[in-house]
Write a protein that holds these residues in place. Structure first.
Motif, PDB file in Angstrom:
ATOM      1  N   TYR A  54       2.033   0.264 -11.734  1.00 36.72           N
ATOM      2  CA  TYR A  54       2.312  -1.026 -11.612  1.00 36.72           C
ATOM      3  C   TYR A  54       0.893  -1.653 -11.169  1.00 36.72           C
ATOM      4  O   TYR A  54       0.547  -1.135 -10.130  1.00 36.72           O
ATOM      5  CB  TYR A  54       3.417  -1.071 -10.425  1.00 36.72           C
ATOM      6  N   ASP A  55       0.623  -2.821 -11.887  1.00 39.86           N
ATOM      7  CA  ASP A  55      -0.657  -3.685 -11.354  1.00 39.86           C
ATOM      8  C   ASP A  55      -0.485  -4.943 -11.777  1.00 39.86           C
ATOM      9  O   ASP A  55      -0.012  -5.166 -12.814  1.00 39.86           O
ATOM     10  CB  ASP A  55      -1.856  -2.816 -11.723  1.00 39.86           C
ATOM     11  N   ASN A  56      -0.935  -5.886 -11.010  1.00 35.90           N
ATOM     12  CA  ASN A  56      -0.829  -7.314 -11.347  1.00 35.90           C
ATOM     13  C   ASN A  56      -2.422  -7.706 -11.793  1.00 35.90           C
ATOM     14  O   ASN A  56      -2.652  -8.934 -11.477  1.00 35.90           O
ATOM     15  CB  ASN A  56      -0.294  -8.035 -10.341  1.00 35.90           C
ATOM     16  N   LEU A  57      -3.399  -6.967 -12.099  1.00 45.60           N
ATOM     17  CA  LEU A  57      -4.735  -7.258 -12.047  1.00 45.60           C
ATOM     18  C   LEU A  57      -5.036  -8.258 -13.367  1.00 45.60           C
ATOM     19  O   LEU A  57      -5.769  -9.187 -13.065  1.00 45.60           O
ATOM     20  CB  LEU A  57      -5.391  -5.999 -12.561  1.00 45.60           C
ATOM     21  N   THR A  58      -4.163  -8.161 -14.375  1.00 43.06           N
ATOM     22  CA  THR A  58      -4.252  -9.133 -15.505  1.00 43.06           C
ATOM     23  C   THR A  58      -4.130 -10.595 -15.126  1.00 43.06           C
ATOM     24  O   THR A  58      -4.797 -11.436 -15.380  1.00 43.06           O
ATOM     25  CB  THR A  58      -3.283  -8.771 -16.614  1.00 43.06           C
ATOM     26  N   CYS A  59      -3.095 -10.751 -14.170  1.00 40.74           N
ATOM     27  CA  CYS A  59      -2.969 -12.114 -13.502  1.00 40.74           C
ATOM     28  C   CYS A  59      -4.208 -12.933 -12.937  1.00 40.74           C
ATOM     29  O   CYS A  59      -4.247 -13.870 -12.954  1.00 40.74           O
ATOM     30  CB  CYS A  59      -1.574 -11.999 -12.642  1.00 40.74           C
ATOM     31  N   HIS A  60      -4.916 -11.658 -12.383  1.00 41.60           N
ATOM     32  CA  HIS A  60      -6.318 -12.161 -11.605  1.00 41.60           C
ATOM     33  C   HIS A  60      -7.293 -12.452 -12.530  1.00 41.60           C
ATOM     34  O   HIS A  60      -8.121 -13.353 -12.434  1.00 41.60           O
ATOM     35  CB  HIS A  60      -6.366 -11.563 -10.482  1.00 41.60           C
ATOM     36  N   LEU A 244      -1.535  -2.296  -7.008  1.00 47.15           N
ATOM     37  CA  LEU A 244      -1.707  -1.384  -8.060  1.00 47.15           C
ATOM     38  C   LEU A 244      -1.129  -0.196  -7.336  1.00 47.15           C
ATOM     39  O   LEU A 244      -1.426   0.231  -6.323  1.00 47.15           O
ATOM     40  CB  LEU A 244      -2.988  -1.118  -8.496  1.00 47.15           C
ATOM     41  N   VAL A 245       0.029   0.294  -7.848  1.00 43.99           N
ATOM     42  CA  VAL A 245       0.717   1.555  -7.373  1.00 43.99           C
ATOM     43  C   VAL A 245       0.754   2.485  -8.550  1.00 43.99           C
ATOM     44  O   VAL A 245       1.447   2.215  -9.551  1.00 43.99           O
ATOM     45  CB  VAL A 245       2.053   1.125  -6.626  1.00 43.99           C
ATOM     46  N   LYS A 246       0.354   3.759  -8.223  1.00 41.82           N
ATOM     47  CA  LYS A 246       0.683   4.700  -9.350  1.00 41.82           C
ATOM     48  C   LYS A 246       1.152   5.863  -8.413  1.00 41.82           C
ATOM     49  O   LYS A 246       0.570   6.470  -7.542  1.00 41.82           O
ATOM     50  CB  LYS A 246      -0.790   5.267  -9.647  1.00 41.82           C
ATOM     51  N   PHE A 247       2.144   6.553  -9.032  1.00 40.80           N
ATOM     52  CA  PHE A 247       2.949   7.701  -8.402  1.00 40.80           C
ATOM     53  C   PHE A 247       2.239   8.908  -8.866  1.00 40.80           C
ATOM     54  O   PHE A 247       1.518   8.934 -10.078  1.00 40.80           O
ATOM     55  CB  PHE A 247       4.335   7.716  -8.738  1.00 40.80           C
ATOM     56  N   ILE A 248       2.322   9.730  -8.252  1.00 42.40           N
ATOM     57  CA  ILE A 248       1.677  11.182  -8.399  1.00 42.40           C
ATOM     58  C   ILE A 248       2.567  12.225  -8.497  1.00 42.40           C
ATOM     59  O   ILE A 248       3.401  12.322  -7.881  1.00 42.40           O
ATOM     60  CB  ILE A 248       0.437  11.499  -7.195  1.00 42.40           C
ATOM     61  N   ARG A 249       2.421  13.110  -9.748  1.00 35.55           N
ATOM     62  CA  ARG A 249       3.336  14.195 -10.124  1.00 35.55           C
ATOM     63  C   ARG A 249       2.530  15.564  -9.773  1.00 35.55           C
ATOM     64  O   ARG A 249       1.486  15.695  -9.368  1.00 35.55           O
ATOM     65  CB  ARG A 249       3.604  14.189 -11.618  1.00 35.55           C
TER      66      ARG A 249
END
Length: 317
Positions: A54-60, A244-249
């Motif tokens: 999940y990331d909102n970088l494009t918005c910025h 930005l949130v990335k889950f780790i497996r």
């Protein structure tokens, strides 16, 4: 009888996706053979959320400050133009969930999208009324008739498994956190017969349940999310929130500064063992317990360097 759903993605694009997400070896990487079971959907979902943050970088950082949610353009952003080198990018809720919607369609799942009303947070805890449509989830119906809520982009408090549409059924999330859906009313509703599904969490069996968001079993379409996207992109920019949130497996913790006791939880299939997050000017890590800061910066250049170091992301556009 469900209507045959068309995916925006070709068989070649779907095959590239299945190869990239590194499914367990028991699954073939051919789209037409992917099983339509709850176990297979759970493994697919966990591969999805541990590959696409999940990331909102494009918005910025884009020239328009507007996320692009046309399905084919989302695929190019997330999977890259090169045949073998995806971009390591994710996107915010509308981008990632619309992308996953067309992946699910292409794999033959019966699925529809619906809009979600969020609650605002104070000190990280959702409070107050439910606001307008600002989020998105997918609802999958398996061949056995079971229906599941699939939320691939709610950030750090998102579910790590598809959740059955069974009111009150508790599912273990990351660490001690538990999540569930309850079929109930929002406080301001005047028509109690019009119940909605409410996504709730608690951070331990002794903790109270808190409600994050609500949704109804109402199909939304691409055109609906084009309208919602205008507000949600603007809102991210106005709040100046960089997330930005990335889950780790399991098996993918190399390079992370783990402390003593922060060990991978073992289990069959794909297991989510932690999450790494960029929250404004800090990089945070949670391996199922307490969240801690592992890096920080004060400039855009520092943010770009941290994105490359911790997420292998080279471009924010």
């Amino acid at each position: 009888m469900d209507k045959k759903l068309h995916s925006a993605y070709t068989q070649a694009q779907l095959t590239k996706y299945l190869s990239y997400i590194a499914l367990p070896s028991k699954y073939e990487t051919t789209p037409e053979s992917f099983p339509k079971t709850e176990e297979a959907l759970k493994d697919l979902f966990r591969c999805q959320i541990t590959r696409f943050p999940y990331d909102n970088l494009t918005c910025h950082y884009s020239s328009t400050q507007l996320a692009e949610i046309e399905p084919k353009q989302i695929y190019t952003k997330l999977m890259g133009c090169d045949a073998t080198a995806p971009s390591c990018r994710g996107g915010y809720c509308l981008e990632v969930s619309i992308f996953f919607h067309h992946i699910l369609r292409g794999l033959g799942f019966s699925v529809y999208m619906t809009g979600v009303r969020n609650r605002l947070r104070k000190d990280g805890i959702p409070q107050g009324e439910y606001f307008g449509w600002t989020h998105i989830v997918n609802i999958v119906r398996l061949p056995n008739g079971q229906e599941l809520h699939v939320d691939a982009a709610f950030g750090g408090d998102g579910p790590t498994s598809p959740l059955p549409l069974v009111s009150g059924k508790i599912t273990q999330n990351l660490g001690a956190q538990e999540v569930r859906l309850v079929y109930d009313n929002m406080p301001k509703q005047t028509r109690p017969e019009q119940k909605v599904w409410i996504y709730q969490y608690r951070n331990g069996v002794e903790k109270p349940w808190n409600s994050f968001y609500a949704f109804a079993e109402l199909e939304f379409f691409q055109e609906d999310f084009e309208v919602i996207n205008r507000f949600t992109s603007w809102d991210a920019v106005q709040k100046k929130s960089f997330i930005l949130v990335k889950f780790i497996r399991n098996g993918e913790t190399d390079g992370l500064p783990l402390l003593e006791g922060e060990v991978e939880q073992k289990g069959e299939g794909v297991c989510v063992v932690g999450k790494i997050m960029m929250v404004n000017d800090e990089i945070k890590l949670n391996m199922g317990g307490r969240t801690r800061v592992i890096d920080s910066y004060t400039t855009d250049e520092g943010r770009f360097a941290a994105l490359k170091k911790w997420f292998s992301i080279s471009s924010c556009y």
